[in-house]
Design a protein around this motif. Structure first.
Motif, PDB file in Angstrom:
ATOM      1  N   LEU A 116       4.901   4.307  -6.534  1.00 55.56           N
ATOM      2  CA  LEU A 116       6.160   3.050  -7.115  1.00 55.56           C
ATOM      3  C   LEU A 116       5.522   1.674  -7.703  1.00 55.56           C
ATOM      4  N   LEU A 117       3.777   1.554  -7.759  1.00 61.58           N
ATOM      5  CA  LEU A 117       3.048   0.901  -7.840  1.00 61.58           C
ATOM      6  C   LEU A 117       1.762   1.054  -8.660  1.00 61.58           C
ATOM      7  N   ARG A 118       1.717   0.519  -9.482  1.00 62.91           N
ATOM      8  CA  ARG A 118       0.004   0.352  -9.710  1.00 62.91           C
ATOM      9  C   ARG A 118      -1.299  -0.402  -9.580  1.00 62.91           C
ATOM     10  N   PRO A 119      -2.127  -0.009  -8.444  1.00 62.69           N
ATOM     11  CA  PRO A 119      -3.176  -1.155  -8.116  1.00 62.69           C
ATOM     12  C   PRO A 119      -3.246  -1.024  -9.157  1.00 62.69           C
ATOM     13  N   ASP A 120      -4.080  -2.955  -9.687  1.00 62.14           N
ATOM     14  CA  ASP A 120      -5.335  -3.606 -10.364  1.00 62.14           C
ATOM     15  C   ASP A 120      -6.707  -2.866  -9.903  1.00 62.14           C
ATOM     16  N   VAL A 123       0.911  -1.807   0.211  1.00 59.78           N
ATOM     17  CA  VAL A 123      -0.121  -0.099   0.107  1.00 59.78           C
ATOM     18  C   VAL A 123       0.835   1.078   0.237  1.00 59.78           C
ATOM     19  N   VAL A 124       2.119   0.809   0.793  1.00 63.43           N
ATOM     20  CA  VAL A 124       3.021   1.857   0.934  1.00 63.43           C
ATOM     21  C   VAL A 124       3.606   2.344  -0.600  1.00 63.43           C
ATOM     22  N   ARG A 125       3.672   1.653  -1.538  1.00 58.96           N
ATOM     23  CA  ARG A 125       4.194   1.690  -2.814  1.00 58.96           C
ATOM     24  C   ARG A 125       3.271   1.891  -3.912  1.00 58.96           C
ATOM     25  N   ILE A 126       1.695   2.174  -3.326  1.00 56.59           N
ATOM     26  CA  ILE A 126       1.062   2.368  -4.619  1.00 56.59           C
ATOM     27  C   ILE A 126       0.779   3.537  -4.337  1.00 56.59           C
ATOM     28  N   LEU A 127       0.870   4.282  -3.003  1.00 57.97           N
ATOM     29  CA  LEU A 127       0.655   5.340  -2.557  1.00 57.97           C
ATOM     30  C   LEU A 127       2.073   6.902  -2.892  1.00 57.97           C
ATOM     31  N   VAL A 180      -2.924   9.352  -7.006  1.00 54.82           N
ATOM     32  CA  VAL A 180      -1.961   8.709  -7.422  1.00 54.82           C
ATOM     33  C   VAL A 180      -1.844   8.341  -8.836  1.00 54.82           C
ATOM     34  N   ILE A 181      -2.407   8.317  -9.463  1.00 50.83           N
ATOM     35  CA  ILE A 181      -2.826   7.418 -10.453  1.00 50.83           C
ATOM     36  C   ILE A 181      -2.763   8.080 -11.637  1.00 50.83           C
ATOM     37  N   LYS A 182      -3.184   9.409 -12.339  1.00 48.54           N
ATOM     38  CA  LYS A 182      -3.833   9.768 -13.110  1.00 48.54           C
ATOM     39  C   LYS A 182      -2.490  10.891 -13.096  1.00 48.54           C
ATOM     40  N   HIS A 183      -1.659  11.199 -12.171  1.00 52.56           N
ATOM     41  CA  HIS A 183      -0.938  12.414 -11.571  1.00 52.56           C
ATOM     42  C   HIS A 183       0.424  12.501 -10.645  1.00 52.56           C
ATOM     43  N   PRO A 184       0.906  11.014 -11.076  1.00 54.08           N
ATOM     44  CA  PRO A 184       1.532  10.437 -10.589  1.00 54.08           C
ATOM     45  C   PRO A 184       2.849  11.611 -10.050  1.00 54.08           C
ATOM     46  N   GLU A 185       3.632  11.935 -11.551  1.00 59.16           N
ATOM     47  CA  GLU A 185       5.028  12.900 -11.517  1.00 59.16           C
ATOM     48  C   GLU A 185       4.193  14.449 -10.348  1.00 59.16           C
TER      49      GLU A 185
END
Length: 317
Positions: free
Chosen positions: A54-58, A47-51, A69-74
Motif C-alpha cells: 500500500l506504500l512504497r519505501p524511499d 511498515v505494515v503498509r509497505i509490506l 514487495v516493490i518489484k512484484h506488488p500484484e
C-alpha cells in the motif's frame, strides 16, 4: 524459512523532515507470529503498509512469501491478507454480500466467491447475521467480518494492524481464539497491537520499535528478563513508610521506589522468595504489619517503559 523480510526500510514525509521508518529491519519465520509493539508514531502501521504493497519505501528491500514487495506488488497481493485498524466493510451491504464482493474483487468468480463466503461466515459464527446489514452489527461482529474478508484468498501471510481495537474484553478474547486457530492452520502472522497482553498471549516473538527502528526483539520472557529480575512490593500504613523503606533497602541493596499515594514501597531483588521472607521477618521484628506484600515479575509494560520511555497507554498507532 522466512515468510516476511524487511531490510533497512526508510520512509520519510514532509520533504524528509519526518522519518517514519529509519532503517527498520525485521523478519518473520514461516508459521509463526511476530508482534510489533511501539509507542504512538513509532512506525508500526507504516511498515505494515509497505509490506502489504500500500506504500512504497524511499529505500530498503522487502519480500513476502519470497516475492519482492516493490518489484512484484500484484503477486504479493495474491498471497496475503490484511485487516487494518478499522473495519473495511461496507455498512450498507449485508455480511454475506460483503464477503461475496471481496471474493469477486479477488477474481474468484461468482460461484467460488459464494462458497468461500459461506465457509467464512460459518467459521466466524456469523451465519445467523449473514443477511443483516453491517450497520446493525456490533463492534466485535464487524471485526470478525473484517478478518473473514482478509481470508478470502486463504493467504499464506496475514497482516493484522491492531485487530482488536475498540473491542470489549470478551470480544478481544474471541478474536484471540480465531487468530490462534489460523496460526495452527499454518498461516504466518505479523501483528501490530496496542494491547501488551495481546502480544503476550499470541506472539512467538515480539519486536519493539521506536523512532522507526527495531530497538529490541525476542520472546516475551526474554524481553522481560532484559528489564531485570523480580520486584519486591510492600504496602504499609503511612506511619511505617519510612522504617519500611529502610528495611527494604537493607534487604534488596537498592534504593526503594515509593508511591506515596498507595504507600507502596518497591525494589528489585535477585533472591526472590528469600528476600520476601527476610523482609517479612524484619517487619515483624519492627512491629510493622504489612497491608500487602509480594513479588512481581516484570511485565511487558515494564519492558515498554524501560526501552522506549513511554508507558503503554500512550501508544495507539
Amino acid at each position: 524459512m522466512k515468510s516476511v523480510i524487511a531490510e533497512n526500510l526508510v520512509k520519510t514525509y514532509d520533504k524528509g523532515k519526518v522519518r517514519a521508518l529509519d532503517g527498520l529491519s525485521l523478519d518473520v519465520e514461516e508459521g509463526t507470529v511476530l508482534s510489533v509493539l511501539g509507542p504512538n508514531g513509532a512506525g508500526k502501521t507504516t511498515v505494515v503498509r509497505i509490506l502489504t504493497t500500500l506504500l512504497r519505501p524511499d529505500s530498503g528491500k522487502a519480500s513476502v512469501a519470497g516475492i519482492d514487495v516493490i518489484k512484484h506488488p500484484e503477486k504479493v497481493r495474491e498471497v496475503i491478507g490484511l485487516s487494518g485498524q478499522y473495519a473495511a466493510v461496507d455498512e450498507i451491504l449485508t455480511g454475506y454480500d460483503n464477503l461475496v464482493m471481496f471474493g469477486e474483487l479477488y477474481h474468484l468468480g461468482k460461484k467460488q466467491s459464494v462458497i468461500r463466503a459461506n465457509e467464512l461466515l460459518e467459521r466466524f459464527s456469523l451465519t445467523e447475521a449473514a443477511k443483516r446489514p453491517i450497520k446493525t452489527y456490533s463492534g466485535g461482529m464487524r471485526r470478525r467480518l473484517d478478518l473473514a474478508a482478509s481470508l478470502i484468498v486463504k493467504p499464506k501471510v496475514l497482516f493484522l494492524d491492531e485487530p482488536t481495537t475498540g473491542l470489549d474484553p470478551r470480544g478481544r478474547q474471541e478474536m484471540w481464539g480465531v487468530i490462534q486457530e489460523l496460526v495452527k492452520g499454518g498461516v504466518t502472522l505479523l501483528l501490530t497491537t496496542q494491547y501488551l497482553e495481546e502480544a503476550d498471549q499470541l506472539a512467538d516473538e515480539i519486536a519493539v520499535i521506536d523512532t522507526g527502528k527495531v530497538i529490541a526483539r525476542g520472546t516475551s520472557d526474554a524481553l522481560k528478563k532484559q528489564v531485570g529480575g523480580e520486584r519486591l512490593e510492600v504496602v504499609v500504613e503511612q506511619a511505617h513508610v519510612a522504617k519500611t523503606m529502610e528495611i527494604v533497602a537493607a534487604v534488596s541493596g537498592q534504593k526503594p521506589a515509593l508511591d506515596e499515594g498507595l504507600r507502596l514501597i518497591s525494589a528489585p531483588v535477585s533472591t526472590g522468595s528469600a528476600a520476601l521472607f527476610e523482609v517479612l521477618k524484619s517487619l515483624d521484628t519492627a512491629g510493622i504489619h504489612a497491608l500487602d506484600v509480594g513479588l512481581k515479575r516484570p511485565s511487558l509494560d515494564d519492558v515498554f517503559l524501560s526501552l522506549t520511555g513511554h508507558v503503554a497507554e500512550e501508544k495507539s498507532a
